[in-house]
Design a protein around this motif. Sequence first.
Motif, PDB file in Angstrom:
ATOM      1  N   MET A   1       0.829  -1.211   0.000  1.00 15.16           N
ATOM      2  CA  MET A   1       0.000   0.000   0.000  1.00 15.16           C
ATOM      3  C   MET A   1       0.862   1.259   0.000  1.00 15.16           C
ATOM      4  O   MET A   1       0.733   2.112  -0.846  1.00 15.16           O
ATOM      5  CB  MET A   1      -0.925  -0.004   1.235  1.00 15.16           C
ATOM      6  N   SER A   2       1.818   1.319   0.948  1.00 13.63           N
ATOM      7  CA  SER A   2       2.559   2.566   1.099  1.00 13.63           C
ATOM      8  C   SER A   2       3.362   2.903  -0.153  1.00 13.63           C
ATOM      9  O   SER A   2       3.545   4.059  -0.483  1.00 13.63           O
ATOM     10  CB  SER A   2       3.483   2.499   2.314  1.00 13.63           C
ATOM     11  N   SER A   3       3.812   1.887  -0.881  1.00 18.59           N
ATOM     12  CA  SER A   3       4.627   2.175  -2.053  1.00 18.59           C
ATOM     13  C   SER A   3       3.793   2.808  -3.171  1.00 18.59           C
ATOM     14  O   SER A   3       4.328   3.494  -4.030  1.00 18.59           O
ATOM     15  CB  SER A   3       5.296   0.902  -2.554  1.00 18.59           C
ATOM     16  N   THR A   4       2.459   2.562  -3.159  1.00 15.18           N
ATOM     17  CA  THR A   4       1.649   3.121  -4.228  1.00 15.18           C
ATOM     18  C   THR A   4       0.877   4.368  -3.788  1.00 15.18           C
ATOM     19  O   THR A   4       0.266   5.031  -4.601  1.00 15.18           O
ATOM     20  CB  THR A   4       0.624   2.077  -4.728  1.00 15.18           C
ATOM     21  N   THR A   5       0.879   4.662  -2.504  1.00 13.60           N
ATOM     22  CA  THR A   5       0.159   5.835  -2.037  1.00 13.60           C
ATOM     23  C   THR A   5       1.003   7.083  -2.292  1.00 13.60           C
ATOM     24  O   THR A   5       2.134   7.159  -1.829  1.00 13.60           O
ATOM     25  CB  THR A   5      -0.117   5.737  -0.528  1.00 13.60           C
ATOM     26  N   PRO A   6       0.469   8.048  -3.049  1.00 13.72           N
ATOM     27  CA  PRO A   6       1.249   9.257  -3.286  1.00 13.72           C
ATOM     28  C   PRO A   6       1.410  10.061  -1.997  1.00 13.72           C
ATOM     29  O   PRO A   6       0.582   9.960  -1.095  1.00 13.72           O
ATOM     30  CB  PRO A   6       0.404  10.021  -4.303  1.00 13.72           C
ATOM     31  N   SER A   7       2.482  10.830  -1.921  1.00 14.72           N
ATOM     32  CA  SER A   7       2.669  11.690  -0.754  1.00 14.72           C
ATOM     33  C   SER A   7       1.789  12.918  -0.872  1.00 14.72           C
ATOM     34  O   SER A   7       1.581  13.422  -1.967  1.00 14.72           O
ATOM     35  CB  SER A   7       4.119  12.172  -0.678  1.00 14.72           C
ATOM     36  N   PRO A   8       1.287  13.427   0.250  1.00 16.00           N
ATOM     37  CA  PRO A   8       0.558  14.692   0.180  1.00 16.00           C
ATOM     38  C   PRO A   8       1.536  15.830  -0.126  1.00 16.00           C
ATOM     39  O   PRO A   8       2.695  15.781   0.268  1.00 16.00           O
ATOM     40  CB  PRO A   8      -0.026  14.840   1.586  1.00 16.00           C
ATOM     41  N   LEU A   9       1.066  16.830  -0.853  1.00 19.99           N
ATOM     42  CA  LEU A   9       1.913  17.977  -1.182  1.00 19.99           C
ATOM     43  C   LEU A   9       1.670  19.144  -0.244  1.00 19.99           C
ATOM     44  O   LEU A   9       2.525  19.992  -0.050  1.00 19.99           O
ATOM     45  CB  LEU A   9       1.656  18.429  -2.626  1.00 19.99           C
ATOM     46  N   ALA A  10       0.461  19.194   0.307  1.00 20.44           N
ATOM     47  CA  ALA A  10       0.129  20.323   1.180  1.00 20.44           C
ATOM     48  C   ALA A  10      -0.586  19.827   2.432  1.00 20.44           C
ATOM     49  O   ALA A  10      -1.345  18.860   2.391  1.00 20.44           O
ATOM     50  CB  ALA A  10      -0.757  21.319   0.439  1.00 20.44           C
ATOM     51  N   LEU A  11      -0.304  20.514   3.521  1.00 16.75           N
ATOM     52  CA  LEU A  11      -0.978  20.234   4.778  1.00 16.75           C
ATOM     53  C   LEU A  11      -1.771  21.478   5.169  1.00 16.75           C
ATOM     54  O   LEU A  11      -1.220  22.585   5.214  1.00 16.75           O
ATOM     55  CB  LEU A  11       0.053  19.929   5.871  1.00 16.75           C
ATOM     56  N   VAL A  12      -3.073  21.280   5.401  1.00 18.74           N
ATOM     57  CA  VAL A  12      -3.895  22.390   5.879  1.00 18.74           C
ATOM     58  C   VAL A  12      -3.981  22.261   7.397  1.00 18.74           C
ATOM     59  O   VAL A  12      -4.538  21.285   7.906  1.00 18.74           O
ATOM     60  CB  VAL A  12      -5.303  22.354   5.254  1.00 18.74           C
ATOM     61  N   ALA A  13      -3.379  23.213   8.101  1.00 21.60           N
ATOM     62  CA  ALA A  13      -3.340  23.157   9.562  1.00 21.60           C
ATOM     63  C   ALA A  13      -4.356  24.139  10.128  1.00 21.60           C
ATOM     64  O   ALA A  13      -4.114  25.338  10.205  1.00 21.60           O
ATOM     65  CB  ALA A  13      -1.927  23.483  10.056  1.00 21.60           C
ATOM     66  N   GLU A  14      -5.523  23.602  10.504  1.00 20.00           N
ATOM     67  CA  GLU A  14      -6.557  24.428  11.146  1.00 20.00           C
ATOM     68  C   GLU A  14      -6.187  24.515  12.620  1.00 20.00           C
ATOM     69  O   GLU A  14      -6.609  23.681  13.416  1.00 20.00           O
ATOM     70  CB  GLU A  14      -7.933  23.762  11.002  1.00 20.00           C
TER      71      GLU A  14
END
Lengths: 368, 92
Positions: A1-14
Amino acid sequence: MSSTTPSPLALVAEVTHRCPLHCVYCSNPLELTSRERELPTDAWGRVLREAAELGVLQVDFTGGEPLARPDLADLICTARGAGLYTNLITSGRPLDEKRLDELVTAGLDHFQLSFQAAREEMANEFAGARAHKEKLQVAGWVKKQRIALTLNFVIHRRNLDQLDEMIALTEKIGPGRVEFAHVQYYGWAFANRSRLLPTRDQLDRSLEILKRAEERLKGRIRVEYVVPDYYAKYPKACMGGWGRKIALITPEGDVLPCHAAKILPGLSFENVQNRSLRKIWEQSDAFRKFRGEDWMQEPCRSCDRRTQDFGGCRCQAFLLVGDSAATDPVCSLSPRRNVVDAILAEVNAATPIAAAPKTEWLYRPNPA
Amino acid sequence: MIPALEARPRLAPGCRLRDSAGQPRVLLMPERALQLNGPSLEIVQRCDGKHTVREIVAELQARYAKAKPQKVEQDILGYLALLHDQRAVDFE
């Protein structure tokens, strides 16, 4: 799973739901988080470092009003130290020049200042607070710093006819970038929708004005805008696709695929206090639920556009037709597009609202 | 906007190269990130407000001696114009 899951590019910190404004279209949920339940400084620090390790490039500090947190400069410093590009999405209050200096020294890259209108009286009406004059002052302070400034005008039925004035105000302030963001109908905006949704005529006129401004200001001010999706032919690629590019963390540390996801039935969200951000991103039920294409129904499942718009917005599907796995009903190919058309027919048949009495708004309150 | 040869390009406020060793070089800016490699990185690294466009062209022509000098110049001017339109670079 982890090898195919793309990394997030942005984090929205509320980082908080507390806010000095009470905007009638606030994207926060109807149930707001109280101050006592907010994540402490060290927990946010750990999350920001984990985000950078996970591949995130940019963090958006937002809220509520992120300036309501006294430790904001510390959080910016940690984020920048971890290699993140730091955006502050803010109403500009409460702020003075000294604190702005501290934020810039801590490593702030980009100041995104919201505006509710070009005219003070209207701006204050939509914000439910007297904030407009202070924002003008804040814009002047930011201009003196060597950081990026974006003005973000939230546009809707009641202020769309003053677009020329908003563009004139933008030119007077002179930011590097301006966004004209149509209200999106979730949270408080969904509750106030009948008063906010523009007419087709208004929208067509506004798009002409924006196209001209974009061309005229090219190379000076980057002008960005999108068509409100109720009027679009195809849905927006909400959040760039579920669990593909963006993760959002609520003030108490729950990790969500989007701002409104908590309204969806049957989803549970994990908290950064209990598990690493990487594990939550890659493995949590909430992120896996609508990631990829397995969950899709027709017409999305066999549609060529499914890799562009990812079926549109799950929350909109749930809000409008009660099924969070349905094709976003704003899509012209959706069998339920009639629901959106009926809403638009009502808006376009109504006589223009000159000035709806202020008491008819549902204002967003401030949490304890 | 195509820059004059005497202009000194400089990254605009809020635009910077990500400073993390060993990872792909990325130009970070408001709501965007551009991955850079080879010539695009070499151009952006020289957008420091000190190099003139003429100097950047000369340095890259020397570095890419096998390419036609005229083509190198055109590519650089075109790329700087693109960065300027995106408000990533100011011409000082």
